[in-house]
Write a protein that holds these residues in place. Structure first.
Motif, PDB file in Angstrom:
ATOM      1  N   SER A 112      -8.838  12.231  62.517  1.00  0.00           N
ATOM      2  CA  SER A 112      -9.953  12.881  63.203  1.00  0.00           C
ATOM      3  C   SER A 112     -10.848  11.877  63.909  1.00  0.00           C
ATOM      4  CB  SER A 112     -10.791  13.668  62.193  1.00  0.00           C
ATOM      5  OG  SER A 112     -11.417  12.779  61.273  1.00  0.00           O
ATOM      6  N   LEU A 113     -11.739  12.406  64.728  1.00  0.00           N
ATOM      7  CA  LEU A 113     -12.744  11.581  65.372  1.00  0.00           C
ATOM      8  C   LEU A 113     -13.612  10.879  64.321  1.00  0.00           C
ATOM      9  CD1 LEU A 113     -14.333  10.652  67.880  1.00  0.00           C
ATOM     10  CD2 LEU A 113     -15.563  12.832  67.810  1.00  0.00           C
ATOM     11  N   ALA A 114     -13.954  11.591  63.249  1.00  0.00           N
ATOM     12  CA  ALA A 114     -14.774  11.008  62.190  1.00  0.00           C
ATOM     13  C   ALA A 114     -14.089   9.801  61.554  1.00  0.00           C
ATOM     14  CB  ALA A 114     -15.080  12.063  61.127  1.00  0.00           C
ATOM     15  N   GLU A 115     -12.775   9.886  61.370  1.00  0.00           N
ATOM     16  CA  GLU A 115     -12.037   8.755  60.803  1.00  0.00           C
ATOM     17  C   GLU A 115     -12.088   7.567  61.767  1.00  0.00           C
ATOM     18  OE1 GLU A 115      -8.005   8.579  58.338  1.00  0.00           O
ATOM     19  OE2 GLU A 115      -7.614   8.763  60.490  1.00  0.00           O
ATOM     20  N   GLU A 116     -11.958   7.835  63.055  1.00  0.00           N
ATOM     21  CA  GLU A 116     -12.042   6.768  64.047  1.00  0.00           C
ATOM     22  C   GLU A 116     -13.412   6.110  64.021  1.00  0.00           C
ATOM     23  OE1 GLU A 116     -11.742   6.169  68.916  1.00  0.00           O
ATOM     24  OE2 GLU A 116     -11.243   8.102  67.993  1.00  0.00           O
ATOM     25  N   MET A 145     -22.659  18.968  69.062  1.00  0.00           N
ATOM     26  CA  MET A 145     -21.425  18.233  69.321  1.00  0.00           C
ATOM     27  C   MET A 145     -20.696  18.728  70.566  1.00  0.00           C
ATOM     28  SD  MET A 145     -20.717  15.710  67.221  1.00  0.00           S
ATOM     29  CE  MET A 145     -18.937  15.575  67.382  1.00  0.00           C
ATOM     30  N   ALA A 146     -21.241  19.726  71.239  1.00  0.00           N
ATOM     31  CA  ALA A 146     -20.601  20.225  72.454  1.00  0.00           C
ATOM     32  C   ALA A 146     -20.768  19.262  73.620  1.00  0.00           C
ATOM     33  CB  ALA A 146     -21.165  21.594  72.822  1.00  0.00           C
ATOM     34  N   ASP A 147     -21.719  18.332  73.496  1.00  0.00           N
ATOM     35  CA  ASP A 147     -21.902  17.342  74.557  1.00  0.00           C
ATOM     36  C   ASP A 147     -20.743  16.345  74.551  1.00  0.00           C
ATOM     37  OD1 ASP A 147     -24.265  18.485  75.332  1.00  0.00           O
ATOM     38  OD2 ASP A 147     -25.538  17.117  74.178  1.00  0.00           O
ATOM     39  N   ASP A 200     -14.409  19.639  73.878  1.00  0.00           N
ATOM     40  CA  ASP A 200     -14.003  20.551  72.818  1.00  0.00           C
ATOM     41  C   ASP A 200     -13.502  19.817  71.574  1.00  0.00           C
ATOM     42  OD1 ASP A 200     -11.756  19.533  73.999  1.00  0.00           O
ATOM     43  OD2 ASP A 200     -10.665  21.438  74.089  1.00  0.00           O
ATOM     44  N   GLU A 201     -13.709  18.509  71.519  1.00  0.00           N
ATOM     45  CA  GLU A 201     -13.211  17.721  70.391  1.00  0.00           C
ATOM     46  C   GLU A 201     -14.172  17.851  69.210  1.00  0.00           C
ATOM     47  OE1 GLU A 201     -11.533  13.194  69.489  1.00  0.00           O
ATOM     48  OE2 GLU A 201     -12.692  13.616  71.307  1.00  0.00           O
TER      49      GLU A 201
END
Length: 484
Positions: free
Chosen positions: A32-36, A63-65, A89-90
């Motif tokens: 996920s993005l959080a892991e990155e 988080m839509a930005d 949309d991530e």
């Protein structure tokens, strides 16, 4: 792409921290993005783009930005600003300890029929939480009474398009509703529904039906007024009141018997047939009414796509459908070379359905021998007859009282806490398995699970990893009317 990470070595209060609370990360999803971003469980998200967060609704909109400045506090108290770019949309890819960061909005009512007040003593504290939070209604289908909602809540519903919600109506007679909920504000049910509609929200409704209280003429009035609120009103579920042996409320409540259940079915069917002429059933009865009356549950077409499945509405029919679908897709079954003896643990209400399906499986597998074990709920009282409220102690005790061969044991997965292999009485699935070392124990959730377990026992194993587990959710998960 991460732009920069700026440590803030001095813990500082942000401009919105006085109003909002941190979202505490429980789990980070792989890839996920959080892991990155190297976020870990225990990290607290304080702000996104300078905005404090009340709940995951605020977080989702923030988080839509595409360009994000995220203020994070780590377990050691150090804060850092993480700035990064993302696809519009991530998602972040985390699960939080609670869906609401500023605390669950508790129920201020004292309903005659409150199931939480009937929970056994000395059970985990989270089971005694009485939530009445419109955000949890939108996010997870929890029913709310709306007695604690004000103008700001309806403005937020309109701003964020929070629809549909799930509303505990109970009755549309204002005086009776205030009496049943023991809350003067409960009399404003019509006004609150008007407010929801003005905010652009649709809603599903529920009635917990109590014999001699909100049934009969009162139920007729409730049905008539809710039906008139279509299309904002999406459905009406009517479920029978449940009473445990731990109820201490002095108001006399009575459960429905076979005759009373049949009368409710007959009365409601008149409305259902009238509304079905317009293309939908709209009004649905809890499965237990049909069990009590000794009548078959309605066909699939009756349930309009099962809009209130999590409320136990149509759960039995859906379970049977899953069985039939799996049966059609499974193809020819390899015969068992040696006898297989399976004990199927279930609540007493749905035991006849489980028996009927087991007999079909035995007809396909001559070496299969199924014993249905309807477990009496000694913990809550025998009037509680759904599988989702069975405790490990009751299951273990009643299984040990049975003699004869046993290759394996099937238990109802709804008896386990969502996301964890823990029963209501805090006994783990591992501990139960240690009680029966000679027999494999596997959970069953759907009709498809049940079919595979019976017809392909050597290869059946239910994997529960990855289920969402919000800590606030334990009460809601256990008080929904789950049959199997």
């Amino acid at each position: 792409m991460i732009l920069c990470i700026t440590p803030l070595f001095v813990v500082q209060e942000s401009k919105n921290m006085s109003k909002y609370y941190p979202g505490i990360i429980l789990r980070v999803y792989p890839g996920s993005l959080a892991e990155e971003l190297e976020l870990v469980p225990g990290d607290k998200i304080l702000e996104i783009n300078g905005q404090g967060l009340r709940d995951i609704i605020d977080l989702s909109f923030a988080m839509a930005d595409e360009e994000i400045d995220m203020l994070v506090e780590h377990a050691d108290g150090e804060q850092e600003m993480i700035s990064f770019e993302k696809e519009i949309d991530e998602e972040l890819g985390v699960e939080f300890e609670s869906a609401v960061f500023d605390g669950i909005r508790n129920c201020a009512n004292h309903c005659y029929f409150c199931f939480v007040d009937m929970i056994a003593p000395n059970m985990r504290q989270s089971l005694s939480i009485k939530d009445d939070d419109y955000r949890l209604s939108f996010l997870y289908g929890n029913f709310v009474t709306m007695t604690n909602m004000g103008p700001n809540d309806f403005r937020r519903i309109k701003q964020f398009h929070l629809s549909p919600l799930f509303v505990s109506v109970q009755c549309m007679n204002p005086e009776l509703r205030a009496q049943m909920l023991r809350c003067p504000g409960a009399a404003k049910i019509a006004e609150q529904l008007d407010n929801l509609e003005a905010a652009g929200a649709d809603y599903h409704t529920q009635v917990v039906l109590c014999a001699g209280l909100n049934d009969g003429a009162e139920l007729e009035r409730t049905i008539r007024e809710v039906v008139a609120r279509r299309p904002h009103a999406l459905s009406l579920a009517i479920v029978p009141v449940g009473i445990t042996k731990y109820r201490t409320d002095p108001f006399p409540l009575h459960q429905f018997d076979a005759e009373g259940a049949a009368r409710v079915i007959d009365e409601v069917e008149k409305w259902q047939k009238k509304i079905q002429e317009e293309g939908r059933t709209f009004i649905y009865l809890g499965d237990e009414f049909y069990f009590l009356a000794g009548r078959p549950v309605p066909p699939t077409s009756f349930y309009d796509g099962f809009p209130q499945l999590d409320n136990g509405i149509g759960l039995t029919r859906n379970f049977i459908n899953d069985w039939e679908k799996e049966s059609e897709a499974h193809g020819e079954t390899a015969p068992y070379e040696a006898p297989v003896y399976l004990d199927v643990v279930t609540g007493t209400a749905v035991a006849p359905v489980m028996q009927e399906l087991a007999e079909k499986a035995e007809a396909e597998q001559p070496n299969l021998h199924v014993r249905i074990v309807p477990v009496e709920n000694k913990h809550f009282g025998t009037t509680v007859n759904v599988s989702g409220l069975l405790t490990a102690h009751d299951i273990i005790e009643q299984l040990k009282a049975l003699s004869g061969p046993r290759s394996g044991i099937l238990i109802p997965e709804p008896a386990l806490r969502s996301g964890e292999d823990i029963f209501l009485d805090d006994v783990s699935l591992t501990a139960m398995r240690e009680e029966f070392p000679a027999s494999r124990i596997e959970p069953v959730q759907t009709g498809g699970d049940y079919y595979r377990a019976l017809l392909d026992w050597p290869h059946y194993a239910k994997r529960r990893a990855g289920e969402t587990s919000y800590m606030w959710q334990s009460n809601a998960g256990y008080t929904k009317n789950i049959q199997y």
